[in-house]
Design an enzyme around this catalytic site. Structure first.
Site, mmCIF file in Angstrom:
data_model
loop_
_atom_site.group_PDB
_atom_site.id
_atom_site.type_symbol
_atom_site.label_atom_id
_atom_site.label_comp_id
_atom_site.label_asym_id
_atom_site.label_seq_id
_atom_site.Cartn_x
_atom_site.Cartn_y
_atom_site.Cartn_z
ATOM 1 N NE ARG A 8 57.097 -15.015 36.647
ATOM 2 C CZ ARG A 8 55.934 -15.306 37.214
ATOM 3 N NH1 ARG A 8 54.878 -15.603 36.476
ATOM 4 N NH2 ARG A 8 55.802 -15.260 38.527
ATOM 5 C CG ASP A 9 52.957 -12.658 37.870
ATOM 6 O OD1 ASP A 9 52.436 -13.316 36.953
ATOM 7 O OD2 ASP A 9 52.626 -12.800 39.055
ATOM 8 C CG HIS A 12 50.709 -13.381 32.919
ATOM 9 N ND1 HIS A 12 50.544 -14.441 32.066
ATOM 10 C CD2 HIS A 12 51.414 -13.856 33.977
ATOM 11 C CE1 HIS A 12 51.125 -15.524 32.582
ATOM 12 N NE2 HIS A 12 51.663 -15.196 33.735
ATOM 13 C CB SER A 162 47.202 -18.735 41.281
ATOM 14 O OG SER A 162 48.366 -19.377 41.723
ATOM 15 C CG HIS A 192 53.391 -14.444 43.852
ATOM 16 N ND1 HIS A 192 54.406 -13.924 43.083
ATOM 17 C CD2 HIS A 192 52.264 -14.375 43.079
ATOM 18 C CE1 HIS A 192 53.924 -13.577 41.890
ATOM 19 N NE2 HIS A 192 52.628 -13.837 41.867
ATOM 20 C CG HIS A 194 47.789 -12.533 41.914
ATOM 21 N ND1 HIS A 194 48.025 -12.037 40.663
ATOM 22 C CD2 HIS A 194 48.755 -13.471 42.122
ATOM 23 C CE1 HIS A 194 49.068 -12.644 40.118
ATOM 24 N NE2 HIS A 194 49.529 -13.525 40.979
#
Lengths: 335, 335
Positions: A8-9, A12, A162, A192, A194
């Site tokens: 899913r991610d 991008h 994010s 989550h 990054h």
């Protein structure tokens, strides 16, 4: 405790163009490794495939049926941003056999998830609520919103970094506050990460140590820009730190090799704009528009990111990019 | 406080084939960013260019004169492993204008650096001593060896996480013990990280917080396997954590873009064998020989790395690879 949004991610990073064979192959490999939840979808979640953010190569229906068929032990997860997706999309996902359904909202807008979380609770689905751009809220605010989400029926609640802005101490404070707020209800906290500042793995370990019960990671960090927490790295590091995951290391490494070979042109690289957006605390998804507008005006895109950070720009506020570029351009032209 | 071995450690990733234009271009860009020390050489240091570990594209003499000419403000650094390089190489480097000369030895073999450190002290050069494979020694042992190196004349002393095995707490303990041992003499402690477990930046911040005065980093992490600490990430993260570096961020980002474009086919990726060698605590430079021998015997190279880790293999003990592969192969064949 591990949740894998590679399918899913990662979308991008390939403009949502993962095909059926890639989805099936990775889901099978992740399932063989014993990954508890495999999430699939358009990068922006259920219902988001559109001209505006990009059409996915495969429809939501086909993604869900493909991955459902490929998973024998792992749960299937999906993601939805209210506004992009609707209640109908949620019902469809449940009908397709989605086990874990995440609703994402800006970190101080939990109320936007109330209706959807309630609907999912009625349907008996496992609903999660994730708070986006979570560096923009204080630990106390995040704790309050986490408690609210649990009140709405969320069976897990967490934060996404994010912008890739956090350092481990930031994560410790936020996850600690959230775990204290919702811990008594037995609801796990999600982290989550990054990797814009090279801290995704360290932040994830800090989260687990502060009480997070669910850690997200993607094979080879597959995701836009600097990418996500690298799954096959964070799993053995968590094991070494004392957190059992139940995942088979060699099968996990094999799944990541499949991902590198079949899902992505190349693994994520932490380039200048990823670093700058992480430092500035701006969603790196702004990158293409920032490059576009600043290029035409002859303005340094790094200045644009730092100025967007000062103005606390959030997703959906793309108009601010135009304003900032115009202002920086005018400032430069002034004597 | 920042030391940049991009043009030396990065050579490992391109089989020592950096050309004169690449060396000059990166040195100029690093100099413009205000990086205090730019290190150059064959990956294994002065005098190491050979059939056995690979011939460099450019001779030591030409590398040194090229980079010396390109640097206006930054100091020039070189590296030497006794055995590969000799006293004559050191004299030559000093004559070429090398300001900082590092002698590398296995973490418990400081005495091998005594003669060279003494020679450099006589010549008035700034000599550093770096301890390799430092996860194989306790904090107390490293502190003892650091003090010895200072006694031999080292003006900085530090550790390399050659296997990329450390987690931040390991670094805190080791750097803390070393800083306590040599701090009173005013000699700074060096930390040089590798990213096998995604911890290079977090480990470097932990090192600075524990008292390290010199942090190593390479543009885009340029180095073998998972690569080194990413320089243009660790610098702003250190600044944000309160450690001033005096480096210009935008010029640093530009230097890293030059490096990505002109020095490397692609930035480092953390693949399966990098992760396994980091977990096992084995020098990832063994990779090609492990793949070669295990491939011919039909043995899993990951098993070979873990077994080498149990046997505490160190650089120079490549014969152990043959033994381990033979034993694993026999074990598999047994009923």
């Amino acid at each position: 405790m591990i949740h894998d949004p590679t399918l899913r991610d990662g979308q991008h990073a390939v403009r949502h163009q993962l095909g059926v064979a890639a989805l099936r192959g990775y889901a099978e490999a992740a399932d063989a490794a014993g990954i508890p939840v495999v999430e699939v979808g358009h990068g922006n979640g259920l219902g988001a495939s559109s001209l505006q953010v990009g059409r996915a190569a495969v429809s939501d229906d086909e993604m869900l049926s493909t991955v459902r068929e490929a998973l024998r032990h792992s749960k299937m997860g999906v993601f939805m941003l209210p506004g992009w997706g609707t209640s109908d999309d949620l019902r469809k996902a449940v009908a397709h056999g989605a086990d874990v359904i995440r609703i994402g909202v800006h970190c101080t807008e939990t109320s936007l998830a109330e209706r959807h979380l309630g609907l999912l609770a009625e349907q008996g689905a496992e609903a999660h609520c994730v708070l986006l751009m979570s560096h923009m809220a204080t630990p106390a605010e995040l704790a309050e919103h986490a408690a609210r989400a649990v009140g709405y029926g969320a069976r897990a609640v967490g934060i996404m970094d994010s912008a890739g802005h956090f350092l481990p101490q930031d994560v410790t404070e936020r996850i600690g506050a959230m775990a204290e707020a919702v811990g008594p209800s037995g609801v796990p906290v999600i982290f989550h990460g990054h990797n814009n500042l090279g801290m995704a793995v360290a932040n994830s370990v800090a989260a687990a140590e502060a009480g997070a019960g669910i850690i997200d990671g993607c094979a080879r960090g597959f995701g836009a820009g600097a990418g996500n927490t690298q799954l096959e790295v964070v799993v053995p590091v968590l094991e070494r730190t004392g957190f059992g995951t139940g995942i088979d290391l060699y099968a996990l490494l094999d799944a990541a090799e499949f991902a590198e070979r079949e899902l992505m042109p190349a693994p994520p690289v932490t380039g200048s704009l990823s670093i700058v957006s992480g430092l500035a605390g701006v969603f790196s998804g702004f990158k293409h528009q920032v490059l576009d507008h600043s290029g035409r005006a002859g303005v340094d895109p790094r200045d644009v990111f730092f100025e967007l950070g000062r103005r606390q720009a959030i997703a959906g506020q793309e108009d601010l990019i135009v304003d900032v570029v115009a202002e920086l351009s005018a400032r430069r032209a002034a004597p």
